[in-house]
Design a protein around this motif. Sequence first.
Motif, mmCIF file in Angstrom:
data_model
loop_
_atom_site.group_PDB
_atom_site.id
_atom_site.type_symbol
_atom_site.label_atom_id
_atom_site.label_comp_id
_atom_site.label_asym_id
_atom_site.label_seq_id
_atom_site.Cartn_x
_atom_site.Cartn_y
_atom_site.Cartn_z
ATOM 1 N N PRO A 293 38.158 2.453 24.220
ATOM 2 C CA PRO A 293 37.133 1.496 24.638
ATOM 3 C C PRO A 293 37.700 0.456 25.590
ATOM 4 O O PRO A 293 38.903 0.182 25.569
ATOM 5 C CB PRO A 293 36.692 0.863 23.316
ATOM 6 C CG PRO A 293 37.904 0.967 22.439
ATOM 7 C CD PRO A 293 38.549 2.274 22.805
ATOM 8 N N ALA A 294 36.816 -0.126 26.406
ATOM 9 C CA ALA A 294 37.254 -1.104 27.406
ATOM 10 C C ALA A 294 37.610 -2.441 26.772
ATOM 11 O O ALA A 294 38.334 -3.238 27.376
ATOM 12 C CB ALA A 294 36.165 -1.302 28.452
ATOM 13 N N SER A 295 37.108 -2.702 25.575
ATOM 14 C CA SER A 295 37.436 -3.929 24.855
ATOM 15 C C SER A 295 37.314 -3.663 23.371
ATOM 16 O O SER A 295 36.581 -2.767 22.940
ATOM 17 C CB SER A 295 36.518 -5.090 25.273
ATOM 18 O OG SER A 295 35.169 -4.794 24.937
ATOM 19 N N ALA A 296 38.049 -4.430 22.592
ATOM 20 C CA ALA A 296 37.989 -4.267 21.131
ATOM 21 C C ALA A 296 38.478 -5.545 20.478
ATOM 22 O O ALA A 296 39.292 -6.286 21.045
ATOM 23 C CB ALA A 296 38.823 -3.074 20.682
ATOM 24 N N SER A 297 37.964 -5.805 19.296
ATOM 25 C CA SER A 297 38.397 -6.936 18.487
ATOM 26 C C SER A 297 39.006 -6.397 17.207
ATOM 27 O O SER A 297 38.392 -5.576 16.513
ATOM 28 C CB SER A 297 37.210 -7.861 18.168
ATOM 29 O OG SER A 297 36.678 -8.416 19.352
ATOM 30 N N LEU A 298 40.231 -6.839 16.894
ATOM 31 C CA LEU A 298 40.962 -6.325 15.743
ATOM 32 C C LEU A 298 41.420 -7.460 14.845
ATOM 33 O O LEU A 298 41.730 -8.562 15.314
ATOM 34 C CB LEU A 298 42.197 -5.535 16.199
ATOM 35 C CG LEU A 298 41.986 -4.371 17.173
ATOM 36 C CD1 LEU A 298 43.333 -3.789 17.562
ATOM 37 C CD2 LEU A 298 41.108 -3.315 16.551
ATOM 38 N N PRO B 272 36.686 -16.452 12.206
ATOM 39 C CA PRO B 272 35.377 -16.035 12.721
ATOM 40 C C PRO B 272 35.526 -14.837 13.653
ATOM 41 O O PRO B 272 36.537 -14.679 14.331
ATOM 42 C CB PRO B 272 34.888 -17.285 13.482
ATOM 43 C CG PRO B 272 35.687 -18.415 12.922
ATOM 44 C CD PRO B 272 37.014 -17.838 12.537
ATOM 45 N N SER B 273 34.514 -14.015 13.706
ATOM 46 C CA SER B 273 34.541 -12.843 14.571
ATOM 47 C C SER B 273 34.615 -13.273 16.028
ATOM 48 O O SER B 273 33.893 -14.168 16.466
ATOM 49 C CB SER B 273 33.286 -11.983 14.346
ATOM 50 O OG SER B 273 33.246 -10.921 15.254
ATOM 51 N N VAL B 274 35.514 -12.646 16.765
ATOM 52 C CA VAL B 274 35.676 -12.939 18.180
ATOM 53 C C VAL B 274 35.474 -11.650 18.956
ATOM 54 O O VAL B 274 36.158 -10.654 18.701
ATOM 55 C CB VAL B 274 37.070 -13.525 18.489
ATOM 56 C CG1 VAL B 274 37.233 -13.760 19.986
ATOM 57 C CG2 VAL B 274 37.277 -14.815 17.719
ATOM 58 N N VAL C 152 37.586 -13.184 28.908
ATOM 59 C CA VAL C 152 36.458 -13.993 28.446
ATOM 60 C C VAL C 152 36.048 -13.475 27.071
ATOM 61 O O VAL C 152 35.840 -12.270 26.884
ATOM 62 C CB VAL C 152 35.268 -13.911 29.422
ATOM 63 C CG1 VAL C 152 34.108 -14.774 28.928
ATOM 64 C CG2 VAL C 152 35.687 -14.336 30.820
ATOM 65 N N ALA C 153 35.926 -14.383 26.100
ATOM 66 C CA ALA C 153 35.572 -13.994 24.732
ATOM 67 C C ALA C 153 34.526 -14.958 24.198
ATOM 68 O O ALA C 153 34.151 -15.943 24.847
ATOM 69 C CB ALA C 153 36.810 -13.995 23.839
ATOM 70 N N THR C 154 34.034 -14.675 22.990
ATOM 71 C CA THR C 154 33.010 -15.531 22.385
ATOM 72 C C THR C 154 33.606 -16.730 21.663
ATOM 73 O O THR C 154 32.872 -17.639 21.266
ATOM 74 C CB THR C 154 32.158 -14.724 21.400
ATOM 75 O OG1 THR C 154 33.023 -14.094 20.441
ATOM 76 C CG2 THR C 154 31.354 -13.659 22.127
ATOM 77 N N ALA C 155 34.921 -16.759 21.457
ATOM 78 C CA ALA C 155 35.587 -17.892 20.813
ATOM 79 C C ALA C 155 37.078 -17.797 21.090
ATOM 80 O O ALA C 155 37.584 -16.754 21.524
ATOM 81 C CB ALA C 155 35.329 -17.895 19.309
ATOM 82 N N ARG C 156 37.777 -18.867 20.808
ATOM 83 C CA ARG C 156 39.239 -18.848 20.967
ATOM 84 C C ARG C 156 39.852 -18.179 19.740
ATOM 85 O O ARG C 156 39.577 -18.584 18.615
ATOM 86 C CB ARG C 156 39.779 -20.267 21.121
ATOM 87 C CG ARG C 156 41.266 -20.337 21.475
ATOM 88 C CD ARG C 156 41.672 -21.765 21.768
ATOM 89 N NE ARG C 156 42.987 -21.839 22.389
ATOM 90 C CZ ARG C 156 44.094 -22.257 21.756
ATOM 91 N NH1 ARG C 156 44.028 -22.654 20.490
ATOM 92 N NH2 ARG C 156 45.243 -22.309 22.407
ATOM 93 N N PRO C 157 40.658 -17.149 19.932
ATOM 94 C CA PRO C 157 41.270 -16.467 18.783
ATOM 95 C C PRO C 157 42.133 -17.415 17.964
ATOM 96 O O PRO C 157 42.724 -18.344 18.510
ATOM 97 C CB PRO C 157 42.117 -15.369 19.431
ATOM 98 C CG PRO C 157 41.524 -15.181 20.798
ATOM 99 C CD PRO C 157 41.030 -16.525 21.199
#
Length: 573
Positions: free
Chosen positions: A252-257, A331-333, A568-573
Amino acid sequence: MTFKHKLSRRLALLRNVVLLGALSAVAGCDLRQLLGLLQGVVVTVSVDPAAASVIVGQTVQLTATPRDSSGNPLSGGAVTWATNNAPVATVNGSGLVTGAGAGSAIITATSESKSGTAAITVTTSVTNPGVVTNLAVVGVTATSVTLSFTETADGAGQPASYEVRFAVAPLSWGSATSVAQGSCAVPLAGTAIGATRSCTVLGLAPATAYQFQLVAFRGALNVNAVFGALSNVASGTTAASTAPVASVTVSPASASLLVGATQQLTATLKDANGNTLTGRSVTWTSSAPLVAPVSGSGLVSALAAGLATITATSEGKSGTAALTVTASGSPSVDTVFADDFESGTLSAWQDGVDPTRHRVVTDPSFAQSGSRYLEVTYPAGGEGGWLTHWFMPGYDSVYVSYYVRFAANWQGSTKLIALYGSRTDNQWSAFGQAGNCPTGTDFFATMLVTDQTGNPGQTRFYTYYPAMAREPDGVTCWGRYGDGRETYVPPLALSLGVWHRVEFWVKLNTPGQANASQTFWLDGVQRGTWSGISLRSSDILRLNSVQLTFSSGGVPQTQQLYVDHLVVATARP
């Protein structure tokens, strides 16, 4: 050809013609007069059609054409017709053949002792076309397959026509594709019953297993065709392409782990025509191996919270995936957009690309990570333009991280990064608004800039928001560095000639409340905060675009700024 040679040919043609006496009688005349005697002599007779099929009781019309030694048709001469098998086919004086019984016959047309023939096949009834049972793949290239089969009859005594279909194995006739490229293109006309026929299917993908099948028919395809049974299925695999790699796509082009998790990435290689390539070597690298290292097969391991760009490279071409790693319970990012410029292009940016100002440079020794980076040129007295990427309809929280580097001779200030808020039904509503006052439902803009206090100056917020102060005319608004509630922690200046990490996080307010916030970090240290403001009065506005914005005061020299590894993400990890 000399006149004597022409005479020799004429004499040869007359050897079997009973004109030798006449030739002897005129032997002493002029040669040109002698050649005139040869005109109008039948040398050949052709019959059309040369082969035909007819059902018992039906007829077929034949035509005989006598020709002279130059191949010119002769008219007015007598033609006689004969059959060698009257119980099968009869012929009258005008060449009309009638089927009398099943079998074969030769019809002969004679004029001045010269003859021509036609082969007639007589059947008792029309049957279905025959069935091809030996369809085979006899040759392959990277993009084509050559087929071979024995031609069959169309059920009326003529060579059949064929419809050829193909599919990536396994083949199902009803969903298979009719051949449209190459000498197997449908409809494929027959040539001779019992002949070995070969044809080629073009436009195939390299290194792919295909299957092929055909059906014989007579008549017009999709009009009145009568079909036989389907042939056997032939299988073949196209050869691997030797074309160079033109693009690499990582999926995938992006993933959150979460920390401790793994993610398998795959790289798809394609040539310049979009054909998938196999068997090529792929190298995997991570921009942050302490956060998310990657194995030689593309397996990513999440070790620590943070952001990483994973790059797959083959034959000098690269593709990337953006990874966000968060600690368990955080929180989910989600990663919204990423570009580390390893693709070698600016195709991910939807607006503003200017080849005279923006170019991707390959230099592993200079890049912040990987081997490529963005170089932005500010011409003397001018600006560096902008690059914009939208992510509609948008988010209520957006965080951007990227690296920036000013040339060692940099002068003046510049804008750095912007997160815009447009209407969810109009991605452009936040653009072209300089000098306008936001209403809370039309747009807002949040930016980081370097001010004019140095080279490049102090890093500051720069914002358009509904409660901002108006200019003295009461209707004009210009972006504000703050409203007195913002705080900055020095140092805020960025050094020249080195890479700096800039992070910017904007969280929108709940409509009707003043609880929006903006925060930025320089090289991992929080340097600016601004909270307790309202950026919107309706959720019709959301954060839905990021812009690398390179406007400046226009200093009298040409200078460069460099960018790398943007996420660019929805929050700071």
